[in-house]
Motif scaffolding. Structure first.
Motif, PDB file in Angstrom:
ATOM      1  N   SER A 109       0.370  -0.931   0.439  1.00 39.95           N
ATOM      2  CA  SER A 109      -0.154  -0.169  -0.243  1.00 39.95           C
ATOM      3  C   SER A 109       0.798   1.018  -0.507  1.00 39.95           C
ATOM      4  O   SER A 109       0.646   2.288   1.020  1.00 39.95           O
ATOM      5  CB  SER A 109      -0.435  -0.366   0.837  1.00 39.95           C
ATOM      6  N   MET A 111       1.565   3.316  -2.236  1.00 43.45           N
ATOM      7  CA  MET A 111       1.002   4.075  -3.502  1.00 43.45           C
ATOM      8  C   MET A 111      -0.580   5.125  -3.037  1.00 43.45           C
ATOM      9  O   MET A 111      -1.113   4.685  -2.066  1.00 43.45           O
ATOM     10  CB  MET A 111       0.622   3.884  -4.896  1.00 43.45           C
ATOM     11  N   THR A 112      -0.447   6.330  -3.131  1.00 44.40           N
ATOM     12  CA  THR A 112      -1.845   7.320  -3.199  1.00 44.40           C
ATOM     13  C   THR A 112      -2.809   7.177  -3.394  1.00 44.40           C
ATOM     14  O   THR A 112      -2.564   7.015  -4.763  1.00 44.40           O
ATOM     15  CB  THR A 112      -1.167   8.867  -2.980  1.00 44.40           C
ATOM     16  N   ALA A 113      -3.901   7.819  -2.887  1.00 40.18           N
ATOM     17  CA  ALA A 113      -4.456   7.743  -3.704  1.00 40.18           C
ATOM     18  C   ALA A 113      -4.790   9.002  -4.656  1.00 40.18           C
ATOM     19  O   ALA A 113      -5.070   8.460  -6.135  1.00 40.18           O
ATOM     20  CB  ALA A 113      -6.370   8.768  -3.221  1.00 40.18           C
ATOM     21  N   GLU A 114      -3.642   9.797  -4.762  1.00 37.69           N
ATOM     22  CA  GLU A 114      -3.932  10.589  -6.104  1.00 37.69           C
ATOM     23  C   GLU A 114      -2.785  10.126  -7.062  1.00 37.69           C
ATOM     24  O   GLU A 114      -3.487  10.167  -8.483  1.00 37.69           O
ATOM     25  CB  GLU A 114      -2.721  12.065  -5.164  1.00 37.69           C
ATOM     26  N   GLN A 115      -1.869   9.069  -6.919  1.00 39.06           N
ATOM     27  CA  GLN A 115      -0.997   8.258  -7.297  1.00 39.06           C
ATOM     28  C   GLN A 115      -1.818   6.962  -8.482  1.00 39.06           C
ATOM     29  O   GLN A 115      -1.739   7.087  -9.717  1.00 39.06           O
ATOM     30  CB  GLN A 115       0.291   8.045  -6.989  1.00 39.06           C
ATOM     31  N   ARG A 116      -3.122   6.442  -7.805  1.00 37.83           N
ATOM     32  CA  ARG A 116      -3.927   5.799  -8.237  1.00 37.83           C
ATOM     33  C   ARG A 116      -4.318   6.349  -9.613  1.00 37.83           C
ATOM     34  O   ARG A 116      -4.974   6.122 -10.434  1.00 37.83           O
ATOM     35  CB  ARG A 116      -4.550   5.153  -7.080  1.00 37.83           C
ATOM     36  N   ASP A 138      -9.938   3.567  -4.735  1.00 38.65           N
ATOM     37  CA  ASP A 138     -10.209   4.766  -5.478  1.00 38.65           C
ATOM     38  C   ASP A 138      -9.931   4.108  -7.308  1.00 38.65           C
ATOM     39  O   ASP A 138     -10.287   4.860  -8.277  1.00 38.65           O
ATOM     40  CB  ASP A 138      -8.637   5.012  -5.159  1.00 38.65           C
ATOM     41  N   ASP A 249       7.850   5.120  -4.837  1.00 38.65           N
ATOM     42  CA  ASP A 249       6.547   5.265  -5.324  1.00 38.65           C
ATOM     43  C   ASP A 249       6.834   6.505  -4.374  1.00 38.65           C
ATOM     44  O   ASP A 249       6.245   7.352  -4.282  1.00 38.65           O
ATOM     45  CB  ASP A 249       5.405   4.614  -5.460  1.00 38.65           C
ATOM     46  N   TYR A 250       7.125   6.304  -2.662  1.00 41.39           N
ATOM     47  CA  TYR A 250       6.599   7.052  -2.361  1.00 41.39           C
ATOM     48  C   TYR A 250       7.797   7.638  -2.341  1.00 41.39           C
ATOM     49  O   TYR A 250       7.291   8.941  -1.790  1.00 41.39           O
ATOM     50  CB  TYR A 250       7.331   5.795  -0.639  1.00 41.39           C
ATOM     51  N   SER A 253       6.070  10.846  -3.867  1.00 43.85           N
ATOM     52  CA  SER A 253       4.927  11.613  -3.966  1.00 43.85           C
ATOM     53  C   SER A 253       5.567  12.701  -2.523  1.00 43.85           C
ATOM     54  O   SER A 253       4.272  13.261  -1.473  1.00 43.85           O
ATOM     55  CB  SER A 253       4.043  10.016  -2.455  1.00 43.85           C
ATOM     56  N   SER A 254       6.311  12.001  -2.155  1.00 46.91           N
ATOM     57  CA  SER A 254       7.156  13.097  -0.961  1.00 46.91           C
ATOM     58  C   SER A 254       7.816  14.028  -1.585  1.00 46.91           C
ATOM     59  O   SER A 254       8.528  14.456  -2.571  1.00 46.91           O
ATOM     60  CB  SER A 254       7.776  12.388  -0.373  1.00 46.91           C
TER      61      SER A 254
END
Length: 399
Positions: A109, A111-116, A138, A249-250, A253-254
């Motif tokens: 888990s 990935m963030t919602a924005e990435q999905r 999502d 991916d993390y 997202s940062s």
């Protein structure tokens, strides 16, 4: 000749060993140590130089949990398989969206919602393997997580990959359609209210939720129609992007690093605290107290486990998941109370309970299977109705 003269050494005799003689006596031990060091260095070099992945469903992993066999067969059938580890790499590898399938596996888990949402906006067909509750929210709204499923499933839908497979023997996560499902949806490989595959059609693209992930693994892909399911599901287009989310991916997202958001005084304070801790260890380290006797094993109350799981469900807003957990236990107890085996299906339990209590079958089915909680009040109400239904059944049996 006296005894002292007989024991006296000659002038040319040397009693102290030379370095060469000392080395000769220890040659065996030195050789053994050198051999051990050589073997250790060789093992470390081989391990560090190995490029074979050990991750589940990895395209290059030849172990039973990997998917190297499937990827090699797809390549032999003309499918261009591209492995990626982040959304940025997936965008770079994307050519024609209409001729590309993205296989997404995000077990941690990350990935963030924005990435999905960004992944869905690429316009490709997405096959999400064993997504969790957050990913379902999502990627496939209206699809609920039921629990684990396992066994042999017969083709029970019109999805081409499932129809060609015939029978699929696999395990993984089970899902179910809810009334919130907006797009045309097809549930496949179903048993006892749980489906191993759900396909959502959104115009010219589709979102496929694949719960039985072992159908893609080297060790189980040869069972029944697992290979046909995997090849037709992932090889229907010219390009397949094998996307397993990683720490990259993390990092994407940062927006800021830890150093960017940390005040300047934090580092000196941490150093001071570390020095104080070392001083305290030196000061108090040798002052041992009395031995503390603890009775083992430690007993953990069942209520603590129940409360902890309830807090997790509450934090994730997983009302349906929490209600399904209560329903599973209630169905098992109702089956025993009704004289049915534990292997009885939910439909059989509903029929038996409706006959015993005199309730309408649709009302019993709504409580045990169909009704979806819209809020905390609905969840509490449905849990109370489960208790009432169980009490009525027990009373009916005793009459």
């Amino acid at each position: 000749m006296t005894l002292a003269a007989a024991q006296a050494p000659d002038a040319d005799t040397v009693l102290t060993r030379t370095p060469r003689q000392a080395l000769r006596r220890r040659a065996g031990w030195i050789s053994l140590v050198a051999l051990v060091v050589l073997v250790a260095v060789t093992v470390v070099v081989l391990l560090n130089s190995s490029t074979v992945s050990k991750d589940p469903l990895d395209a290059g992993n030849p172990a039973p949990q990997g998917s190297r066999a499937l990827v090699e067969v797809l390549k032999q059938h003309g499918v261009d398989v591209v492995t990626t580890g982040s959304l940025k790499q997936t965008r770079a590898a994307l050519g024609d969206p209409a001729d590309t399938t993205v296989m997404l596996y995000d077990p941690q888990s990350i990935m963030t919602a924005e990435q999905r949402d960004s992944l869905l906006s690429l316009g490709t067909e997405v096959v999400a393997v064993e997504p969790d509750l957050l990913a379902l929210r999502d990627l496939a709204p209206g699809v609920g997580l039921v629990g684990e499923v396992s066994g042999s499933f017969r083709a029970d839908c019109s999805v081409e990959a499932v129809r060609k497979a015939g029978t699929v023997t696999a395990s993984g996560l089970g899902y179910r359609l809810t009334p919130d499902t907006g797009d045309p949806a097809t549930a496949c490989l179903s048993r006892d209210g749980a489906s191993g595959l759900i396909r959502l059609d959104e115009g010219d693209r589709a979102i496929t939720v694949l719960g039985v992930g072992t159908a893609l693994q080297n060790g189980t892909i040869t069972r029944d129609g697992d290979a046909a399911l995997a090849l037709n599901l992932l090889g229907s287009r010219h390009t397949l992007i094998w996307y397993i989310s990683t720490i990259d991916d993390y990092a994407e997202s940062s927006s800021a690093s830890l150093a960017d958001v940390t005040p300047a005084w934090v580092t000196p304070l941490l150093v001071l605290l570390a020095l104080a801790g070392v001083a305290a260890i030196v000061w108090r380290g040798r002052r041992f107290g009395a031995i503390v006797v603890e009775n083992l094993p430690v007993v953990v109350r069942a209520s603590e486990t129940m409360e902890g799981r309830a807090r997790l469900y509450s934090r994730a807003n997983a009302r349906l998941h929490a209600l399904d957990s209560l329903r599973v236990g209630t169905v098992d107890r109702l089956a025993v109370a009704s004289g049915l085996p534990r292997s009885a299906t939910v439909e059989e339990v509903i029929d038996a309970v409706a006959a015993l209590t005199g309730r309408d079958r649709s009302a019993v089915a709504a409580v045990l299977l169909d009704e979806i909680p819209r809020g905390d009040a609905d969840l509490v109400r449905l849990s109370d109705e489960l208790l009432a239904l169980e009490a009525d059944t027990a009373a009916a049996v005793l009459r």
